[in-house]
Scaffold this motif. Sequence first.
Motif, PDB file in Angstrom:
ATOM      1  N   ASP B  66      14.395   4.943 -31.493  1.00  0.00           N
ATOM      2  CA  ASP B  66      13.316   4.811 -32.491  1.00  0.00           C
ATOM      3  C   ASP B  66      11.958   5.222 -31.935  1.00  0.00           C
ATOM      4  O   ASP B  66      11.124   5.779 -32.632  1.00  0.00           O
ATOM      5  CB  ASP B  66      13.241   3.368 -32.992  1.00  0.00           C
ATOM      6  N   GLU B  94      22.769   9.952 -41.833  1.00  0.00           N
ATOM      7  CA  GLU B  94      22.788   9.877 -40.367  1.00  0.00           C
ATOM      8  C   GLU B  94      23.048   8.445 -39.937  1.00  0.00           C
ATOM      9  O   GLU B  94      22.141   7.638 -39.788  1.00  0.00           O
ATOM     10  CB  GLU B  94      21.475  10.416 -39.811  1.00  0.00           C
ATOM     11  N   THR B  98      19.257   7.320 -36.690  1.00  0.00           N
ATOM     12  CA  THR B  98      18.698   8.628 -37.010  1.00  0.00           C
ATOM     13  C   THR B  98      19.028   9.609 -35.885  1.00  0.00           C
ATOM     14  O   THR B  98      19.000   9.253 -34.704  1.00  0.00           O
ATOM     15  CB  THR B  98      17.178   8.505 -37.172  1.00  0.00           C
ATOM     16  N   ARG B 104      21.446  17.186 -34.976  1.00  0.00           N
ATOM     17  CA  ARG B 104      21.409  17.841 -36.293  1.00  0.00           C
ATOM     18  C   ARG B 104      21.928  19.262 -36.204  1.00  0.00           C
ATOM     19  O   ARG B 104      22.666  19.725 -37.071  1.00  0.00           O
ATOM     20  CB  ARG B 104      19.978  17.833 -36.811  1.00  0.00           C
TER      21      ARG B 104
END
Lengths: 127, 596
Positions: B66, B94, B98, B104
């Motif tokens: 994070d 996701e 994240t 990605r």
Amino acid sequence: MNLGKVVFGFSILLAATLNFGFVYGDIDNPSHHHVSELFAAIVVNLIATIMKFGDRTQVGAVHLATSLVADVQLILAALVWAWTAHAAGAGESPAATASIVSLAAGALFANVVSVLLLIGETLALRR
Amino acid sequence: MADGDAADRSGHGGGAERAARGVGSPLAAQSVLFMVLRRLRTPLIVIVLSYSVSVLGLTLIPGVADDGSPAPPMSFFHAFYFVSYTATTIGFGEVPATFSDAQRMWTIVIIHLTVIGWTYALLNVLSLFQDRAFQRAVGQIRLAGRVRRTREPFHLICGAGDTGQRLARLLDRRDMRFVIVEKDEGRIAELELEDLRIDPPILHADAALPQSLLTAGLRHPMCRGVLALTPDDGANLAIATAARLLNRGVPVIAGAQSPRTATSMRAFGTHHVISPFDTFADQLILAMREPGCYRLLSWLTAPLDAELEKEHEPPRGPWVVCGHGRFGHAVSRRLIAEGLQVTAVDPAHDDGDADPAEGLPARLRGVGTETEVLARAGIDEAVGLVAAADNDVTNLAIAALARSRNPKLFVVLRQNEAANQVLFDAFRADMVMKPSEIIADECVALLTTPLLDRFLAVVRRKNDAWADEVIHQLRKRVGTRSPRAWTVRLDPAEAPAVSARLHAENRPTTIGELLRDPRNRKDRLPAQALMLLRGGGELLLPNDDTALAAGDRILFAGRGDARRRMQAALFDEKLLEYLCTGRDTPGGWLFERRAG
């Protein structure tokens, strides 16, 4: 030489060797058994199984059966790993490692039978 | 597998080819499973590989925490979870955290890799379902299941050519069940277009292979008969042989074109061999000798509601037979035996003189479509012509040419294809020989009214005067349209009311009482008894006073509704009582008590 035969023999043997590599080591020591190798063993075992599909002979049937046994054992081992490492939140304990490795060792036995079949088949071929 | 044929294992599509090569032999359910597995080998490997590469990538690429600091990669468990919902395009997003940009980038690869893998696999499965060999195999398995579940008596028809199709129509109209085996897809398509009331099971396989017969239900306890009706004599013999060996109890009826096949079939215990050429040639001679008998015979075997033909006998004198194959031979041999002069024209002949002692006609090389050949064969003096070639157009051409030279000729035509019916109708020959009809009609007669066949055999032996008398009697009752024949057996199963009455004392029953109209016993049903069978002996044309006995079998001929009304009396004791005595007993238990 036939490329199809090379791929067939290769995948059977690779399934057995990867399986052996995962099992090799102290049965309850998590650092001796890396989960990536279990993953690789499962993938190669699945491919070896699919390659044995559709052969109607007796030897072909036993080949398929041994592969299916190995698949079942390895997938059970992976489930036990996923449960203990993630769902139960206990981390990689020696007890869990022992049960994962013993399941994989059962798969190794089936894979050894598969390799023996392959060898026997090759020896029976006198051409 | 001893030869270590790994090439067959790694290759794919071998199953379809093998199944296609084995056209005719039905496949077991197992072989279809193996065929599917073999075809799915490559698509499954593609899916396994795309999944494993995707999962592996995710377990190697670092994530992000994070606060933006690097985090360890996903574990196998989370990676497999993510790939599972991404590959199936469910896309939860996701999860569990994240993604980093590196993750990605790899996800883009995953999406394309797995979606293409799935598409490829699905297309393969779809093409497998469209594969003809696969569909045939599945169809055969379905049919085998349907036949196995049958609880009604059925017949096994081998060959759906003109003969088989006609037989199927006739049996369907009589509400009889059948299974059809045919190897030609075109014939099956024709049959499916037929307007049959019951959709019959059709096996797309070669009936000459024993496995096909077994799949179609040869050993089924409800199988009541095997009919070998393919156009190929060899196949018919194979079917008759297989049926005899695999199920001794089941009657076999087989068509045979050549006398040699017919002999082999009989030697092998085939119950009934139908040789259309001999049957027709016999009828031609019967029409010549005893025109009345022929008239009766063709009237009784005509399709329902056909008009009684006028007497029209083939003339005696010189005959010309064009096309001296099996049919031509069968006719000329019989004509010579009748003492007639016969000239046979055939392109395969050498010229030769007649030899009546050997049964040989005068032979002439040539085709009847040439004026000069017909003239040399003596068409101008001849009284009859048989166009016996195995080609319909040739036969029509011969007949047209001959008739233009000699309009008074009696023309016998051979019609090979049912599809040419219109042409033959337009030509108006004196007699037309249709092998498919002869075989199919005889099969129906054998299957539905076995006594009729026996009666017809009697007709063939009788003389003109007798036949004329029978026609006269029948016409008085039934009219001029062709009657329907049926058999009544006086046993507890088929005629419970009659057999109960016969077992009771002092209640004699006669044929005339069965022939009374249930609506008003003073009227008579439009029907006539042709023959009565008792203890092996036969009584022809029993009159109305003939007393019945248990176990009698009676052959009736009459209108269809007469049969239905008679059937009612066979099962209903009260109705029978009314017919016999005129007493209208009250029905029902209560009324019986009151009357008693």
